[in-house]
Design a protein around this motif. Structure first.
Motif, PDB file in Angstrom:
ATOM      1  N   GLY A 148       0.799  -1.214   0.000  1.00 29.49           N
ATOM      2  CA  GLY A 148       0.000   0.000   0.000  1.00 29.49           C
ATOM      3  C   GLY A 148       0.829   1.259   0.000  1.00 29.49           C
ATOM      4  O   GLY A 148       0.353   2.333   0.373  1.00 29.49           O
ATOM      5  N   SER A 149       2.081   1.144  -0.420  1.00 27.26           N
ATOM      6  CA  SER A 149       2.978   2.283  -0.579  1.00 27.26           C
ATOM      7  C   SER A 149       3.406   2.290  -2.046  1.00 27.26           C
ATOM      8  O   SER A 149       4.167   1.426  -2.483  1.00 27.26           O
ATOM      9  N   GLU A 150       2.904   3.244  -2.811  1.00 23.81           N
ATOM     10  CA  GLU A 150       3.010   3.182  -4.274  1.00 23.81           C
ATOM     11  C   GLU A 150       4.444   3.029  -4.757  1.00 23.81           C
ATOM     12  O   GLU A 150       4.749   2.175  -5.601  1.00 23.81           O
ATOM     13  N   ILE A 155       8.795  -1.345  -6.627  1.00 21.57           N
ATOM     14  CA  ILE A 155      10.086  -2.046  -6.612  1.00 21.57           C
ATOM     15  C   ILE A 155      10.019  -3.281  -5.714  1.00 21.57           C
ATOM     16  O   ILE A 155      11.012  -3.718  -5.147  1.00 21.57           O
ATOM     17  N   GLY A 156       8.816  -3.841  -5.600  1.00 22.12           N
ATOM     18  CA  GLY A 156       8.631  -5.062  -4.823  1.00 22.12           C
ATOM     19  C   GLY A 156       8.871  -6.304  -5.655  1.00 22.12           C
ATOM     20  O   GLY A 156       9.565  -6.273  -6.677  1.00 22.12           O
ATOM     21  N   LEU A 157       8.280  -7.424  -5.244  1.00 22.26           N
ATOM     22  CA  LEU A 157       8.458  -8.699  -5.930  1.00 22.26           C
ATOM     23  C   LEU A 157       7.436  -8.806  -7.053  1.00 22.26           C
ATOM     24  O   LEU A 157       6.234  -8.944  -6.815  1.00 22.26           O
ATOM     25  N   THR A 201      19.593   1.325   9.282  1.00 19.86           N
ATOM     26  CA  THR A 201      19.857   2.724   8.926  1.00 19.86           C
ATOM     27  C   THR A 201      18.524   3.463   8.795  1.00 19.86           C
ATOM     28  O   THR A 201      17.698   3.411   9.683  1.00 19.86           O
ATOM     29  N   ASP A 202      18.252   4.166   7.703  1.00 19.73           N
ATOM     30  CA  ASP A 202      17.046   4.993   7.585  1.00 19.73           C
ATOM     31  C   ASP A 202      15.778   4.136   7.520  1.00 19.73           C
ATOM     32  O   ASP A 202      15.771   3.068   6.907  1.00 19.73           O
ATOM     33  N   GLN A 203      14.685   4.646   8.103  1.00 15.38           N
ATOM     34  CA  GLN A 203      13.386   3.977   8.066  1.00 15.38           C
ATOM     35  C   GLN A 203      12.498   4.641   7.009  1.00 15.38           C
ATOM     36  O   GLN A 203      12.505   5.865   6.868  1.00 15.38           O
ATOM     37  N   PHE A 204      11.724   3.830   6.283  1.00 14.64           N
ATOM     38  CA  PHE A 204      10.793   4.361   5.283  1.00 14.64           C
ATOM     39  C   PHE A 204       9.445   4.649   5.942  1.00 14.64           C
ATOM     40  O   PHE A 204       8.990   3.898   6.807  1.00 14.64           O
ATOM     41  N   ALA A 209       2.954   7.487  -0.635  1.00 19.49           N
ATOM     42  CA  ALA A 209       2.872   7.291  -2.085  1.00 19.49           C
ATOM     43  C   ALA A 209       4.223   7.502  -2.748  1.00 19.49           C
ATOM     44  O   ALA A 209       4.575   6.816  -3.717  1.00 19.49           O
ATOM     45  N   ASP A 210       4.994   8.460  -2.242  1.00 15.94           N
ATOM     46  CA  ASP A 210       6.324   8.767  -2.770  1.00 15.94           C
ATOM     47  C   ASP A 210       7.379   8.428  -1.730  1.00 15.94           C
ATOM     48  O   ASP A 210       7.082   8.309  -0.539  1.00 15.94           O
ATOM     49  N   PHE A 211       8.616   8.311  -2.194  1.00 13.64           N
ATOM     50  CA  PHE A 211       9.710   8.002  -1.262  1.00 13.64           C
ATOM     51  C   PHE A 211       9.739   9.015  -0.121  1.00 13.64           C
ATOM     52  O   PHE A 211       9.720  10.230  -0.355  1.00 13.64           O
ATOM     53  N   ALA A 212       9.780   8.511   1.112  1.00 12.24           N
ATOM     54  CA  ALA A 212       9.833   9.383   2.283  1.00 12.24           C
ATOM     55  C   ALA A 212      10.492   8.642   3.433  1.00 12.24           C
ATOM     56  O   ALA A 212      10.239   7.449   3.648  1.00 12.24           O
ATOM     57  N   ILE A 213      11.330   9.365   4.174  1.00 11.18           N
ATOM     58  CA  ILE A 213      11.984   8.828   5.360  1.00 11.18           C
ATOM     59  C   ILE A 213      11.100   9.085   6.578  1.00 11.18           C
ATOM     60  O   ILE A 213      10.544  10.171   6.745  1.00 11.18           O
ATOM     61  N   ASP A 214      10.986   8.082   7.433  1.00  6.81           N
ATOM     62  CA  ASP A 214      10.271   8.226   8.695  1.00  6.81           C
ATOM     63  C   ASP A 214      11.269   8.708   9.747  1.00  6.81           C
ATOM     64  O   ASP A 214      11.940   7.915  10.401  1.00  6.81           O
ATOM     65  N   GLU A 215      11.363  10.014   9.905  1.00  5.22           N
ATOM     66  CA  GLU A 215      12.386  10.590  10.783  1.00  5.22           C
ATOM     67  C   GLU A 215      12.062  10.400  12.261  1.00  5.22           C
ATOM     68  O   GLU A 215      12.918  10.605  13.116  1.00  5.22           O
ATOM     69  N   ALA A 216      10.818  10.002  12.575  1.00  2.00           N
ATOM     70  CA  ALA A 216      10.441   9.770  13.965  1.00  2.00           C
ATOM     71  C   ALA A 216      10.741   8.350  14.425  1.00  2.00           C
ATOM     72  O   ALA A 216      10.636   8.047  15.614  1.00  2.00           O
ATOM     73  N   SER A 217      11.111   7.485  13.492  1.00  2.00           N
ATOM     74  CA  SER A 217      11.348   6.084  13.825  1.00  2.00           C
ATOM     75  C   SER A 217      12.834   5.843  14.060  1.00  2.00           C
ATOM     76  O   SER A 217      13.682   6.694  13.765  1.00  2.00           O
TER      77      SER A 217
END
Length: 240
Positions: A148-150, A155-157, A201-204, A209-217
């Protein structure tokens, strides 16, 4: 049997290199230190060990992971170069866990971010599953589900439905562990549990819908306690 999953380290040859939100080597060191405290019997690193596809990045990872007092295994992700990994430490396709089996399924497509199993690897998986009906944990890099993340689903399977058609004939496959998604996941399909794990490292950002980092995680790892044909699993986060 206690298994710890670590994933998506994205190391560079330069140990001081930054990611978008942190320092990959420093964060891997913190995660490994925390994992040591869990007293695992085995650690699985589920791909994207490197970001820059350099021998030096794999050597850095090997140095940190070798602090573990238990056996550890790694598999390749879409950012990895398996030949360079193999030169540092072998990639195993199967690990005997006593009452359980751990099978590794290669989902990488050279030069591409998405994953595919392909007819040949599916046929090999069928042979391996026909040979042993013990409870099986399947490990792969790409997730076999739509999240559910466009941008991430793109880039999944790609041939996940073909994989699920095969698994329908093998009820001994109880769960799947994946990397790639940089976030915690617990889902089910066809009676199979599917788990994803935070990156070191970085969390998504989930559901973006678009690439985004979860800066709170925060970085983390998954613990999985296996007993007979059952298990208990949860995610631990690491303070930096």
């Amino acid at each position: 049997m206690r298994l710890v999953q670590i994933t998506d380290c994205h190391l560079h040859a330069d140990p001081r290199a930054r990611s978008r939100a942190g320092f990959p080597l420093r964060q891997l060191e913190a995660v490994v230190e925390a994992a040591i405290g869990e007293r695992p019997d085995l650690v699985l690193v589920s791909g994207d060990i490197s970001q820059d596809e350099s021998t030096a990045s794999y050597e850095l990872a090997h140095g940190v992971l070798s602090r573990l007092s238990c056996p550890w295994y790694w598999l390749a992700g879409n950012h990895d170069q398996p030949q360079l990994m193999e030169a540092v430490k072998a990639i195993h396709g199967e690990v005997d866990l006593g009452g359980w089996r751990l099978l590794v399924l290669d989902t990488c497509v050279p030069g591409h971010a998405h994953g595919e199993v392909g007819a040949s690897r599916l046929a090999d998986l069928v042979e391996r599953l026909e040979a042993d009906d013990r409870p099986t944990l399947l490990a792969m890099h790409h997730p076999p589900l739509v999240l559910g993340s466009e941008w991430l689903d793109a880039i999944g399977l790609k041939d996940r439905d073909a994989l699920w058609r095969v698994l329908a004939d093998f009820p001994q496959v109880r769960m799947i562990l994946c990397g790639h998604i940089h976030q915690a996941l617990a889902a089910h399909r066809q009676g199979v549990a599917v788990y994803g794990t935070p990156s070191t490292t970085d969390q998504f950002l989930p559901g973006s819908a678009d690439f985004a980092i979860d800066e709170a995680s925060r970085p983390g790892y998954r613990i999985m306690d296996l007993t007979d044909s059952e298990w208990l699993t949860w995610v631990e986060r690491v303070d930096l």
